[in-house]
Design an enzyme around this catalytic site. Structure first.
Site, short mmCIF file in Angstrom:
data_model
loop_
_atom_site.label_atom_id
_atom_site.label_comp_id
_atom_site.label_asym_id
_atom_site.label_seq_id
_atom_site.Cartn_x
_atom_site.Cartn_y
_atom_site.Cartn_z
N CYS A 36 19.10 15.16 -66.74
CA CYS A 36 19.10 14.36 -65.50
C CYS A 36 18.13 14.90 -64.47
O CYS A 36 17.83 14.22 -63.48
CB CYS A 36 20.50 14.31 -64.91
N ASP A 38 18.67 17.47 -62.49
CA ASP A 38 19.34 18.16 -61.39
C ASP A 38 19.21 19.67 -61.57
O ASP A 38 19.19 20.17 -62.69
CB ASP A 38 20.81 17.77 -61.33
N CYS A 61 23.25 15.18 -58.07
CA CYS A 61 24.13 14.04 -57.82
C CYS A 61 25.35 14.46 -56.99
O CYS A 61 25.54 15.64 -56.69
CB CYS A 61 24.57 13.46 -59.16
N CYS A 105 28.30 17.56 -65.15
CA CYS A 105 27.73 18.06 -63.89
C CYS A 105 28.34 19.39 -63.49
O CYS A 105 27.71 20.18 -62.77
CB CYS A 105 27.92 17.05 -62.77
#
Ligand code: FES
Length: 124
Positions: A36, A38, A61, A105
């Protein structure tokens, strides 16, 4: 945007604890999710093998920000030996759960923390 998150997650996203760069940190560790994009860096101030202060900078996020914030709260004031045992499940539970597609995450917080601890041991 927030409908999928519980109030604890939203609180940590809206008012992240321990964000920024602490003065006089003596270890740091980063981790990025290639999927992603991140990324997170955690800064530690360690004294006598105890995390006396901790902070983070994250690009990510809602869940990445909330889990980073929660990780710092969970390990502040505890020994490196205990902190290194933190698992992503512990963070997810402390947050009251994450949407299924956001469970991954929680990894960046735990991995960045472990990299920071490793960095501390490598240099001390
Ligand atoms: Fe990348 Fe959340 S989508 S850490």
């Amino acid at each position: 945007m927030f409908a999928e998150y519980n109030n604890i997650v939203i609180d940590h996203f809206m008012t992240p604890r321990n964000s920024g760069i602490i003065e006089s940190y003596n270890a740091e560790g980063s981790y990025g999710d290639a999927g992603c994009g991140d990324s997170l860096t955690i800064y530690l101030r360690v004294e006598n093998d105890v995390i006396v202060d901790i902070s983070f900078l994250v690009f990510g996020c809602v869940a990445a920000i909330a889990t980073s914030s929660m990780v710092t709260e969970m390990v502040k004031g505890i020994s490196l030996q205990k902190a290194v045992l933190l698992k992503e499940d512990d963070v997810t539970v402390a947050l009251g759960g994450l949407p299924k597609n956001k469970i991954h995450c929680s990894l960046i917080g735990v991995f960045a923390l472990k990299n920071a601890i490793q960095n501390y041991y490598d240099n001390n």
